[in-house]
Design an enzyme around this catalytic site. Structure first.
Site, short mmCIF file in Angstrom:
data_model
loop_
_atom_site.label_atom_id
_atom_site.label_comp_id
_atom_site.label_asym_id
_atom_site.label_seq_id
_atom_site.Cartn_x
_atom_site.Cartn_y
_atom_site.Cartn_z
N ASP A 59 -30.02 -8.02 -67.28
CA ASP A 59 -29.15 -6.84 -67.11
C ASP A 59 -30.05 -5.62 -67.27
O ASP A 59 -30.56 -5.37 -68.37
CB ASP A 59 -28.06 -6.87 -68.18
CG ASP A 59 -27.15 -5.66 -68.11
OD1 ASP A 59 -27.47 -4.69 -67.38
OD2 ASP A 59 -26.11 -5.66 -68.79
N SER A 139 -30.39 6.30 -51.80
CA SER A 139 -29.29 6.22 -50.82
C SER A 139 -29.20 7.51 -50.02
O SER A 139 -29.56 8.59 -50.51
CB SER A 139 -27.96 6.02 -51.55
OG SER A 139 -26.89 6.03 -50.62
N TYR A 152 -21.33 8.26 -58.15
CA TYR A 152 -22.36 7.43 -57.50
C TYR A 152 -23.39 8.30 -56.79
O TYR A 152 -24.60 8.10 -56.95
CB TYR A 152 -21.70 6.47 -56.51
CG TYR A 152 -22.70 5.66 -55.71
CD1 TYR A 152 -23.33 4.55 -56.27
CD2 TYR A 152 -23.04 6.01 -54.40
CE1 TYR A 152 -24.26 3.81 -55.54
CE2 TYR A 152 -23.97 5.28 -53.68
CZ TYR A 152 -24.58 4.18 -54.25
OH TYR A 152 -25.51 3.46 -53.53
N LYS A 156 -27.72 8.68 -57.28
CA LYS A 156 -28.78 8.52 -56.29
C LYS A 156 -29.61 9.79 -56.15
O LYS A 156 -30.81 9.73 -55.87
CB LYS A 156 -28.18 8.07 -54.95
CG LYS A 156 -27.57 6.66 -55.03
CD LYS A 156 -28.58 5.60 -55.48
CE LYS A 156 -28.02 4.19 -55.50
NZ LYS A 156 -29.02 3.18 -55.88
N1 NAD Z 1 -24.66 -1.36 -49.40
C1 NAD Z 1 -24.81 -0.07 -49.12
O1 NAD Z 1 -24.13 0.49 -48.26
C2 NAD Z 1 -25.87 0.73 -49.85
C3 NAD Z 1 -26.30 1.94 -49.27
C4 NAD Z 1 -27.27 2.69 -49.92
C5 NAD Z 1 -27.81 2.24 -51.11
N2 NAD Z 1 -27.37 1.06 -51.66
C6 NAD Z 1 -28.02 0.61 -52.90
O2 NAD Z 1 -28.67 -0.61 -52.64
C7 NAD Z 1 -28.84 -1.35 -53.85
C8 NAD Z 1 -28.43 -2.79 -53.63
O3 NAD Z 1 -27.07 -2.84 -53.29
P1 NAD Z 1 -26.42 -3.88 -52.26
O4 NAD Z 1 -25.70 -3.10 -51.25
O5 NAD Z 1 -27.44 -4.89 -51.86
O6 NAD Z 1 -25.29 -4.49 -53.22
P2 NAD Z 1 -24.97 -5.96 -53.76
O7 NAD Z 1 -23.78 -5.82 -54.61
O8 NAD Z 1 -24.98 -6.93 -52.64
O9 NAD Z 1 -26.25 -6.28 -54.67
C9 NAD Z 1 -26.49 -5.64 -55.90
C10 NAD Z 1 -26.93 -6.69 -56.91
O10 NAD Z 1 -27.23 -6.03 -58.14
C11 NAD Z 1 -26.73 -6.84 -59.18
N3 NAD Z 1 -26.51 -6.05 -60.38
C12 NAD Z 1 -25.49 -5.21 -60.66
N4 NAD Z 1 -25.61 -4.71 -61.88
C13 NAD Z 1 -26.75 -5.23 -62.41
C14 NAD Z 1 -27.41 -5.09 -63.64
N5 NAD Z 1 -26.90 -4.31 -64.61
N6 NAD Z 1 -28.57 -5.75 -63.83
C15 NAD Z 1 -29.08 -6.55 -62.87
N7 NAD Z 1 -28.48 -6.74 -61.68
C16 NAD Z 1 -27.33 -6.08 -61.45
C17 NAD Z 1 -25.43 -7.40 -58.64
O11 NAD Z 1 -25.00 -8.55 -59.38
C18 NAD Z 1 -25.81 -7.70 -57.20
O12 NAD Z 1 -26.32 -9.01 -57.07
C19 NAD Z 1 -28.03 -0.60 -54.89
O13 NAD Z 1 -28.90 0.21 -55.67
C20 NAD Z 1 -27.10 0.28 -54.05
O14 NAD Z 1 -26.69 1.43 -54.75
C21 NAD Z 1 -26.42 0.30 -51.05
#
Ligand code: NAD
Length: 247
Positions: A59, A139, A152, A156
């Site tokens: 975590d 992001s 959020y 970022k």
């Molecule tokens: N999906 C989008 O549209 C998008 C766009 C821009 C940025 N992001 C960023 O991309 C990154 C990855 O997101 P994603 O879209 O792949 O989402 P996702 O939910 O598929 O993956 C995120 C992973 O992080 C894990 N996680 C959450 N809290 C945690 C913690 N405290 N410790 C360790 N692991 C933890 C979750 O269990 C999950 O497996 C994030 O930082 C998100 O903010 C996502």
């Protein structure tokens, strides 16, 4: 192989773009520590990669988990070259007055404090190593914030600012620090950004000049470039991977 002999940690690698980054790095020759708070998902990704990966439950909001994960990585692979601060969460898309203090604290604890603490914790190992690369997942929300995601979006913005600060502060140690700013990406997290209103996905896609959402592999390809020697003179950049959305 663009990451031969490199050792990487990817946080939140059990899903979405973290998973894709871990798998891409391993294909390019890196040994990868798959860190994830969801044990089943993280373990499955590491097992899928095989002998060049370990799973460590972590975590990122807990400093003791971070220290244990770095120790496990160094024990398994002997050094540490690359950190991808990918783990992140959001709150559901809603007006600012409806975001609770608990939701605000959670997104900042994971997206900002976790990333900050992880970065602090890897710097000694990277200094011993003579350098390293840190790739933060920011992001487009931090560059072109839209309504409904105020807390959020602010996390970022903080990630982007930290990226630039640490790039200049850690440059004398030969540690490069960059961020990727993905547009809406097809992962399980996407639903929290788009909200539940009908047709949101299509409406959003219509605003992306290249005409689609990002895929996890689009982000992994940029994370590969930034971590590789091809980017050896690149630091402090926030790289949009957004199909032209922020133009
Ligand atoms: N999906 C989008 O549209 C998008 C766009 C821009 C940025 N992001 C960023 O991309 C990154 C990855 O997101 P994603 O879209 O792949 O989402 P996702 O939910 O598929 O993956 C995120 C992973 O992080 C894990 N996680 C959450 N809290 C945690 C913690 N405290 N410790 C360790 N692991 C933890 C979750 O269990 C999950 O497996 C994030 O930082 C998100 O903010 C996502």
């Amino acid at each position: 192989m663009r990451l031969a002999d490199k050792v990487a940690i990817v946080t939140g690698a059990g899903s979405g773009m973290g998973r894709s980054i871990a798998e891409t790095y391993a294909r390019e020759g890196a040994r990868v520590a798959v860190l994830e708070v969801e044990e089943k998902a993280g373990r499955a990704v590491a097992e899928g990669i095989g002998e060049n990966a370990i799973f460590v439950r972590c975590d990122v909001a807990k400093r003791s988990d971070i220290d244990a994960a770095i120790a496990a990585t160094l024990k398994a692979f002997g050094s540490l070259d690359i950190l991808v601060n990918n783990a992140g969460v959001s709150h559901v898309n809603k007006p600012v007055l409806e975001i609770s203090e608990a939701e605000f604290d959670r997104v900042f604890a994971i997206n900002v404090k976790g990333l900050f603490m992880f970065t602090q914790a890897v710097v000694p190992a990277m200094r011993r190593n003579g350098g390293g690369v840190i790739v933060n997942i920011g992001s487009t929300a931090g560059l072109r914030p839209r309504p409904g995601l105020s807390a959020y979006n602010a996390t970022k913005g903080a990630v982007h600012n930290l990226t630039k600060t640490l790039a200049v502060e850690l440059a004398p140690d030969k540690i490069r620090v960059c961020a990727i700013a993905p547009v809406a990406t097809d992962t399980p997290l996407l639903a929290t950004f788009l909200g539940n209103a009908e047709g949101q996905r299509e409406k959003f896609i219509a605003t992306v000049p290249l005409g689609r959402l990002a895929l996890p592999q689009d982000i992994a390809d940029m994370a590969l470039f930034l971590a590789s020697a091809d980017a050896k003179f690149v630091t402090g950049n926030i790289v949009e991977v957004d199909g032209g959305r922020c133009v």
